[in-house]
Design an enzyme around this catalytic site. Structure first.
Site, PDB file in Angstrom:
ATOM      1  N   ARG A  23       0.817  -1.223   0.000  1.00  0.00           N
ATOM      2  CA  ARG A  23       0.000   0.000   0.000  1.00  0.00           C
ATOM      3  C   ARG A  23       0.845   1.266   0.000  1.00  0.00           C
ATOM      4  O   ARG A  23       0.381   2.321  -0.425  1.00  0.00           O
ATOM      5  CB  ARG A  23      -0.991  -0.026   1.158  1.00  0.00           C
ATOM      6  CG  ARG A  23      -2.085  -1.077   0.918  1.00  0.00           C
ATOM      7  CD  ARG A  23      -2.988  -1.196   2.114  1.00  0.00           C
ATOM      8  NE  ARG A  23      -2.263  -1.727   3.251  1.00  0.00           N
ATOM      9  CZ  ARG A  23      -2.496  -2.903   3.813  1.00  0.00           C
ATOM     10  NH1 ARG A  23      -3.446  -3.672   3.353  1.00  0.00           N
ATOM     11  NH2 ARG A  23      -1.788  -3.304   4.840  1.00  0.00           N
ATOM     12  N   GLU A  60       5.769 -10.582  14.566  1.00  0.00           N
ATOM     13  CA  GLU A  60       5.179 -11.175  15.767  1.00  0.00           C
ATOM     14  C   GLU A  60       5.196 -12.694  15.679  1.00  0.00           C
ATOM     15  O   GLU A  60       5.240 -13.395  16.674  1.00  0.00           O
ATOM     16  CB  GLU A  60       3.723 -10.706  15.944  1.00  0.00           C
ATOM     17  CG  GLU A  60       3.538  -9.204  16.055  1.00  0.00           C
ATOM     18  CD  GLU A  60       3.571  -8.494  14.711  1.00  0.00           C
ATOM     19  OE1 GLU A  60       2.911  -8.938  13.751  1.00  0.00           O
ATOM     20  OE2 GLU A  60       4.290  -7.490  14.615  1.00  0.00           O
TER      21      GLU A  60
END
Length: 131
Positions: A23, A60
């Site tokens: 994006r 993560e």
């Protein structure tokens, strides 16, 4: 949003707008065009033709790697790093490391959305990057 970003960066010396996949490409390419600057993509591993410079970073849930063309930036080029969102800052920090490796001078890191509870903006600022 683009008009606000143009107003913010129109008088700041920038050689290139660098967008983080994917994006960041949308925002960064339009911003680069409107500022009459070059656009450079930072992509996920294996998407750019060789020769590339890579930076691995922690997520993560594991590790990832981003790449930039080895010849995209010359030492001392001033760059604006752009993405849509800053969350934990892992990808953005890796992009900053990558740009430093090839000699880019990061003028500012620009994000449309900040998730402050996740600490990414603070991480970049603590590393000395204007955000």
């Amino acid at each position: 949003m683009i008009e606000l970003l143009i107003e913010r960066y129109k008088n700041i010396p920038i050689d290139f707008v660098v967008g983080i996949e994917s994006r960041g490409f949308i925002i960064g390419s339009v911003l680069a065009h409107r500022l009459n600057k070059g656009f450079i993509p930072i992509r996920k591993k294996g998407k750019l033709p060789p020769e590339v410079i890579a930076e691995e970073y922690d997520l993560e849930y594991g590790k990832d790697k981003i790449e930039i063309s080895a010849e995209a930036i010359k030492p001392g080029d001033k760059v604006l790093l752009v993405d849509d969102l800053i969350a934990t800052g892992g990808t953005a920090m890796a992009a900053c490391n990558l740009l430093k490796k090839i000699g880019g001078e990061i003028v500012e890191c620009c994000f449309v959305i900040d998730l402050p509870d996740l600490g990414g903006k603070k991480k970049l600022e603590n590393a000395g990057y204007k955000t």
